[in-house]
Design a protein around this motif. Structure first.
Motif, PDB file in Angstrom:
ATOM      1  N   GLU A   1       0.895  -1.120   0.060  1.00  0.00           N
ATOM      2  CA  GLU A   1      -0.203   0.079   0.038  1.00  0.00           C
ATOM      3  C   GLU A   1       0.856   1.245   0.072  1.00  0.00           C
ATOM      4  OE1 GLU A   1      -2.823   0.222   3.092  1.00  0.00           O
ATOM      5  OE2 GLU A   1      -3.601  -1.854   2.707  1.00  0.00           O
ATOM      6  N   LYS A   2       1.875   1.175   0.804  1.00  0.00           N
ATOM      7  CA  LYS A   2       2.925   2.371   0.968  1.00  0.00           C
ATOM      8  C   LYS A   2       3.617   2.591  -0.566  1.00  0.00           C
ATOM      9  CE  LYS A   2       2.082   4.309   4.584  1.00  0.00           C
ATOM     10  NZ  LYS A   2       1.658   5.965   4.752  1.00  0.00           N
ATOM     11  N   SER A   3       4.149   1.499  -1.168  1.00  0.00           N
ATOM     12  CA  SER A   3       4.647   1.660  -2.432  1.00  0.00           C
ATOM     13  C   SER A   3       3.839   2.180  -3.464  1.00  0.00           C
ATOM     14  CB  SER A   3       5.211  -0.020  -2.875  1.00  0.00           C
ATOM     15  OG  SER A   3       3.957  -0.536  -3.449  1.00  0.00           O
ATOM     16  N   GLU A   4       2.494   1.719  -3.415  1.00  0.00           N
ATOM     17  CA  GLU A   4       1.511   2.504  -4.405  1.00  0.00           C
ATOM     18  C   GLU A   4       1.291   3.884  -4.071  1.00  0.00           C
ATOM     19  OE1 GLU A   4      -1.919   0.037  -4.037  1.00  0.00           O
ATOM     20  OE2 GLU A   4      -1.334  -1.748  -4.974  1.00  0.00           O
ATOM     21  N   ALA A   5       1.226   4.337  -2.767  1.00  0.00           N
ATOM     22  CA  ALA A   5       1.326   5.727  -2.352  1.00  0.00           C
ATOM     23  C   ALA A   5       2.305   6.493  -2.865  1.00  0.00           C
ATOM     24  CB  ALA A   5       1.083   5.934  -0.797  1.00  0.00           C
ATOM     25  N   ILE A   6       3.548   5.987  -2.802  1.00  0.00           N
ATOM     26  CA  ILE A   6       4.653   6.601  -3.192  1.00  0.00           C
ATOM     27  C   ILE A   6       4.711   6.685  -4.759  1.00  0.00           C
ATOM     28  CG2 ILE A   6       7.255   6.287  -3.559  1.00  0.00           C
ATOM     29  CD1 ILE A   6       7.183   4.647  -0.853  1.00  0.00           C
ATOM     30  N   SER A   7       4.335   5.758  -5.380  1.00  0.00           N
ATOM     31  CA  SER A   7       4.228   5.633  -6.917  1.00  0.00           C
ATOM     32  C   SER A   7       3.302   6.876  -7.655  1.00  0.00           C
ATOM     33  CB  SER A   7       3.806   4.388  -7.590  1.00  0.00           C
ATOM     34  OG  SER A   7       3.548   4.687  -8.842  1.00  0.00           O
ATOM     35  N   ASP A   8       1.923   7.014  -6.699  1.00  0.00           N
ATOM     36  CA  ASP A   8       1.075   7.993  -7.048  1.00  0.00           C
ATOM     37  C   ASP A   8       1.610   9.528  -6.856  1.00  0.00           C
ATOM     38  OD1 ASP A   8      -0.742   6.008  -7.661  1.00  0.00           O
ATOM     39  OD2 ASP A   8      -1.810   6.066  -5.921  1.00  0.00           O
ATOM     40  N   GLU A   9       2.490   9.686  -5.716  1.00  0.00           N
ATOM     41  CA  GLU A   9       3.045  10.728  -5.388  1.00  0.00           C
ATOM     42  C   GLU A   9       4.037  11.012  -6.492  1.00  0.00           C
ATOM     43  OE1 GLU A   9       3.868  14.213  -2.729  1.00  0.00           O
ATOM     44  OE2 GLU A   9       1.997  13.112  -3.187  1.00  0.00           O
ATOM     45  N   LEU A  10       4.873  10.239  -6.665  1.00  0.00           N
ATOM     46  CA  LEU A  10       5.864  10.415  -7.830  1.00  0.00           C
ATOM     47  C   LEU A  10       5.331  10.816  -9.209  1.00  0.00           C
ATOM     48  CD1 LEU A  10       8.517   7.737  -6.955  1.00  0.00           C
ATOM     49  CD2 LEU A  10       8.599  10.021  -6.466  1.00  0.00           C
ATOM     50  N   ASP A  11       4.163  10.152  -9.490  1.00  0.00           N
ATOM     51  CA  ASP A  11       3.437  10.564 -10.687  1.00  0.00           C
ATOM     52  C   ASP A  11       2.943  12.047 -10.733  1.00  0.00           C
ATOM     53  OD1 ASP A  11       3.798   8.189 -11.737  1.00  0.00           O
ATOM     54  OD2 ASP A  11       1.834   7.391 -11.241  1.00  0.00           O
ATOM     55  N   PHE A  12       2.535  12.480  -9.479  1.00  0.00           N
ATOM     56  CA  PHE A  12       2.046  13.983  -9.420  1.00  0.00           C
ATOM     57  C   PHE A  12       2.908  14.801  -9.505  1.00  0.00           C
ATOM     58  CE2 PHE A  12       0.966  17.241  -6.457  1.00  0.00           C
ATOM     59  CZ  PHE A  12      -0.321  17.832  -7.055  1.00  0.00           C
ATOM     60  N   ILE A  13       4.257  14.437  -8.690  1.00  0.00           N
ATOM     61  CA  ILE A  13       5.408  15.369  -8.903  1.00  0.00           C
ATOM     62  C   ILE A  13       5.822  15.504 -10.327  1.00  0.00           C
ATOM     63  CG2 ILE A  13       7.914  15.641  -8.016  1.00  0.00           C
ATOM     64  CD1 ILE A  13       6.854  14.450  -5.336  1.00  0.00           C
ATOM     65  N   GLU A  14       5.977  14.431 -10.823  1.00  0.00           N
ATOM     66  CA  GLU A  14       6.557  14.416 -12.344  1.00  0.00           C
ATOM     67  C   GLU A  14       5.650  15.258 -13.220  1.00  0.00           C
ATOM     68  OE1 GLU A  14       8.523  10.994 -15.062  1.00  0.00           O
ATOM     69  OE2 GLU A  14       6.825  10.592 -14.100  1.00  0.00           O
ATOM     70  N   GLU A  15       4.248  15.105 -13.153  1.00  0.00           N
ATOM     71  CA  GLU A  15       3.094  16.069 -13.905  1.00  0.00           C
ATOM     72  C   GLU A  15       3.535  17.584 -13.454  1.00  0.00           C
ATOM     73  OE1 GLU A  15       0.836  15.334 -16.003  1.00  0.00           O
ATOM     74  OE2 GLU A  15       1.272  13.213 -16.179  1.00  0.00           O
ATOM     75  N   ARG A  16       3.785  17.921 -12.383  1.00  0.00           N
ATOM     76  CA  ARG A  16       4.148  19.239 -11.994  1.00  0.00           C
ATOM     77  C   ARG A  16       5.228  19.929 -12.312  1.00  0.00           C
ATOM     78  NH1 ARG A  16       2.370  19.959  -5.797  1.00  0.00           N
ATOM     79  NH2 ARG A  16       3.024  22.288  -6.168  1.00  0.00           N
ATOM     80  N   LEU A  17       6.419  19.033 -12.419  1.00  0.00           N
ATOM     81  CA  LEU A  17       7.593  19.358 -12.888  1.00  0.00           C
ATOM     82  C   LEU A  17       7.900  19.536 -14.269  1.00  0.00           C
ATOM     83  CD1 LEU A  17      10.393  17.023 -11.172  1.00  0.00           C
ATOM     84  CD2 LEU A  17      10.026  19.374 -11.136  1.00  0.00           C
ATOM     85  N   ILE A  18       6.709  18.975 -15.051  1.00  0.00           N
ATOM     86  CA  ILE A  18       6.725  19.224 -16.561  1.00  0.00           C
ATOM     87  C   ILE A  18       6.398  20.747 -16.720  1.00  0.00           C
ATOM     88  CG2 ILE A  18       5.257  18.486 -18.569  1.00  0.00           C
ATOM     89  CD1 ILE A  18       5.297  15.805 -17.795  1.00  0.00           C
TER      90      ILE A  18
END
Length: 297
Positions: free
Chosen positions: A136-153
Motif C-alpha cells: 500500500e505504501k509503495s502504491e502511495a509513493i508511486s502515485d506521489e511520484l506521478d503527481f510530482i512528475e506532472e507538476r515538474l513538466i
C-alpha cells in the motif's frame, strides 16, 4: 489479563492466539509465571526491546521479531514498529508496543469469518499482511511520484523538493525493511531443517517470493525518486544561475553610475562643476551615458 493457567489449556485439538501489549508492565511477569514450557531464549526475545529483526526455530517453537508499519487512528502511517512472536505446537503469542497494520488487518479478517486452520497459518497470514501494508505504501509513493512528475513538466514549485525528499526517504526505509526481512527468512529456511519439532511447520516460500517482488518494486521507486531529485537539482541550479546572471548585469550597469556619484559626493574642495548651475544636469548625463555605454558593450 487472562486467568492463571489459561495459556496452558487450549484443548486437545485446539490452539490459542494471545496478543499482548508489551508496553503494559504487567505482561512480562504474567508470561514468565504462566506460560508453560517456553524456552528462555524465546521468552526473553518476546519481552525484549531490541529493534533487530530475526526469526529462529528450535525443537520447541518458532520465535522472532518482525518489523511492520504502525497503524494509527487515521490509518497507515510511515513509522515502523516491531512485532514480537512465539509459536509453540498449540500456542501463538504475539506482542507489540505500537499499533501494527498486520495485527489490525488480521483482526478484521477473523471478524469477517476467515478461520485459519492452525496457529502457523495465522502467523503466515500476519507476515503476509506486513507485506500488504508495504505494498500500500509503495502504491502511495508511486502515485506521489506521478503527481510530482506532472507538476515538474509545468514548473518547479517550492514544495516539490520537500515532497520528493519525503518519498525517497520512505522508499529507502522500506527497501531496507524488505531486504532485511528477506535475509531473515532466508537464514530461517536454511536452519529450520535441522530441527525436529512440530511447532515450526512454517511455510515461508510464498512470503519470500512476495518480499523479493516488493523489494524489486521499492528499488525501482527509490531510483525513480533519485532521478527526479537530480532533475529538480538541475532546475534549481539553472534558476540560480539565471538569477546570478541578472544580478551581475544589474551590478555592471550601475557600477559606473556608482563610481561617478561617489566621486561627486566627496566632501573636498576643487570638485568640478561645484559652482556651475548646470552641474546637476551634466552629472546626470554622465551617469546615464556611462550606464548606457556599459550596457551596450
Amino acid at each position: 489479563m487472562l486467568p492463571p493457567g489459561a495459556l496452558g489449556h487450549s484443548g486437545d485439538d485446539g490452539w490459542l492466539w494471545v496478543h499482548v501489549n508489551l508496553a503494559d508492565a504487567r505482561v512480562a511477569p504474567y508470561l514468565r509465571a504462566h506460560v508453560p514450557d517456553l524456552p528462555k531464549a524465546a521468552l526473553d526475545l518476546l519481552l525484549s526491546v531490541g529493534d533487530r529483526q530475526q526469526l529462529h526455530a528450535d525443537d520447541a517453537c518458532v520465535y522472532g521479531v518482525f518489523a511492520d508499519l504502525v497503524y494509527r487512528l487515521e490509518g497507515l502511517s510511515d513509522e515502523l514498529g516491531l512485532l514480537h512472536f512465539v509459536a509453540t505446537e498449540k500456542l501463538l503469542i504475539t506482542g507489540r508496543r505500537d499499533g501494527l497494520h498486520s495485527i489490525e488487518a488480521v483482526r478484521k479478517s477473523l471478524r469477517s469469518g476467515q478461520n485459519p486452520k492452525n496457529h502457523t497459518a495465522l502467523l503466515e497470514s500476519i507476515f503476509m499482511q506486513v507485506t500488504t501494508g508495504v505494498e500500500e505504501k509503495s502504491e502511495a509513493i508511486s502515485d506521489e511520484l506521478d503527481f510530482i512528475e506532472e507538476r515538474l513538466i509545468v514548473d518547479l514549485e517550492d514544495d516539490i523538493p520537500k515532497r520528493l525528499a519525503k518519498c525517497r526517504r520512505l522508499a529507502v526505509r522500506l527497501h531496507r525493511l524488505l531486504s532485511t526481512q528477506r535475509s531473515v527468512i532466508g537464514r530461517f529456511e536454511q536452519n529450520a531443517w535441522q530441527t525436529t519439532g512440530k511447532a515450526h511447520v512454517l511455510k515461508t516460500s510464498h512470503i519470500a517470493q512476495r518480499l523479493d517482488w516488493l523489494d524489486h518494486e521499492m528499488v525501482a521507486l527509490r531510483d525513480r525518486a533519485h532521478l527526479l531529485q537530480e532533475e529538480v537539482s538541475l532546475r534549481m541550479t539553472d534558476q540560480t544561475n539565471r538569477n546570478l546572471q541578472l544580478l551581475t548585469i544589474v551590478t555592471t550597469v550601475f557600477l559606473p553610475a556608482g563610481v561617478i556619484s561617489s566621486i561627486f559626493g566627496m566632501n573636498v574642495g576643487g570638485l568640478p562643476l561645484e559652482h556651475d548651475r548646470s552641474g546637476f544636469i551634466v552629472t546626470m548625463l554622465l551617469l546615464i551615458g556611462a550606464s548606457g555605454l556599459v550596457s551596450t558593450s
